[in-house]
Motif scaffolding. Structure first.
Motif, PDB file in Angstrom:
ATOM      1  N   ALA A   7     -18.840  19.913  38.951  1.00  0.00           N
ATOM      2  CA  ALA A   7     -18.015  20.382  37.841  1.00  0.00           C
ATOM      3  C   ALA A   7     -17.623  21.836  38.043  1.00  0.00           C
ATOM      4  N   GLY A  34     -13.886  22.991  38.416  1.00  0.00           N
ATOM      5  CA  GLY A  34     -13.401  23.885  37.375  1.00  0.00           C
ATOM      6  C   GLY A  34     -12.885  25.194  37.925  1.00  0.00           C
ATOM      7  N   TYR A  80      -9.444  22.034  38.200  1.00  0.00           N
ATOM      8  CA  TYR A  80      -9.516  20.580  38.110  1.00  0.00           C
ATOM      9  C   TYR A  80     -10.634  20.169  37.164  1.00  0.00           C
ATOM     10  N   HIS A  81     -10.578  18.915  36.734  1.00  0.00           N
ATOM     11  CA  HIS A  81     -11.673  18.330  35.990  1.00  0.00           C
ATOM     12  C   HIS A  81     -12.703  17.794  36.979  1.00  0.00           C
ATOM     13  N   ASP A  82     -13.889  17.498  36.469  1.00  0.00           N
ATOM     14  CA  ASP A  82     -14.923  16.874  37.291  1.00  0.00           C
ATOM     15  C   ASP A  82     -14.528  15.428  37.580  1.00  0.00           C
ATOM     16  N   SER A 128     -11.658  14.610  40.687  1.00  0.00           N
ATOM     17  CA  SER A 128     -10.234  14.929  40.590  1.00  0.00           C
ATOM     18  C   SER A 128      -9.851  16.017  41.584  1.00  0.00           C
TER      19      SER A 128
END
Length: 257
Positions: free
Chosen positions: A50, A54, A58-60, A63
């Motif tokens: 994450a 981040g 990006y999201h976890d 992605s």
């Protein structure tokens, strides 16, 4: 990095996993944060998925493009003289053969271990025990082919959202025990149980697991000294350090603005 240097780091990392004297991993997200944690006295470096995602907007949950994940890992390897383990989520694939290819790419750039989770990334629930064991075995085969004592930290998500969709109460604990034993037989080196906070259950997992147990710090977690007493061999901080750093940055910016 030479193969012999990588293997030396891998062996050193294995040796850090001692029940009752846990290795502390204050998770980082890039080369700069790795250097800062190394200077603080870390014995090994670990990313948090994450945090890495981040820090790049990006999201976890995978992605972050894998090419960026590999490039980031390679830069960290080149930046610190410590073992590096990567939070590799679900291996950026479902099928064992492709997971093995991706793990081999991490090994090739000098990484000596990964977290590898059993939840279905982008889906619901957990992979079956048998299928997750196939995935772990494929990674082990790739590591053996490379001649590296690659540390597979097999993570179960029974105590996080994926497990709670179908299990509760004692069933969560029993499922975790079953998975830990199966993952060990498949070739895992560690058992990661994020979300487990009850002292009695932590101690019981440590007693029943054939693998060194990794706990992750949350607000509700016992302190590291107590976790050591319970038999934990590895303590991770997950996305906490990145969130703390970003909160401090926001406050500093607010004061400046």
């Amino acid at each position: 990095m030479s193969a012999s240097d990588q293997q030396a780091r891998a062996k050193a990392f294995h040796a850090l996993h001692v029940p009752g004297d846990p290795v502390i991993l204050f998770n980082i997200w890039d080369a700069g944060s790795a250097k800062a944690v190394a200077e603080a006295g870390a014995r090994a470096i670990a990313t948090g998925s994450a945090s890495v995602a981040g820090s790049r907007g990006y999201h976890d949950a995978e992605s972050l493009p894998m090419e960026q994940a590999l490039n980031n890992a390679a830069r960290i390897v080149d930046s610190v003289d410590l073992p590096l383990t990567i939070d590799f989520e679900g291996g950026y694939a479902a099928e064992p053969a492709l997971v093995a290819v991706h793990a081999a790419a991490m090994i090739e750039i000098g990484v000596i271990g990964i977290n590898f989770e059993d939840q279905m990334i982008g889906g619901a629930g957990l992979h079956t025990v048998d299928f997750q064991c196939e995935r772990i075995a494929a990674i082990r085969a790739a590591a053996d082919k490379a001649g590296i004592d690659f540390f597979i930290n097999a993570r179960t998500d029974v105590w996080l959202k994926a497990g709670r969709e179908t299990l509760d109460g004692d069933a969560l604990f029993d499922e975790a025990v079953k998975r830990g034993k199966a993952f060990a037989e498949a070739g895992a080196d560690g058992f990661f149980v994020p979300g487990l906070t009850d002292e009695g259950e932590i101690a019981a997992i440590c007693e029943t697991s054939p693998l060194p147990v990794n706990a992750m710090m949350f607000d509700a977690m016992p302190p590291k000294e107590r976790l050591a007493e319970l038999g934990v061999a590895r303590i991770s901080h997950g996305p906490g350090p990145w969130r703390q750093a970003m909160a401090a940055l926001t406050e500093a910016a607010r004061a400046a603005l």
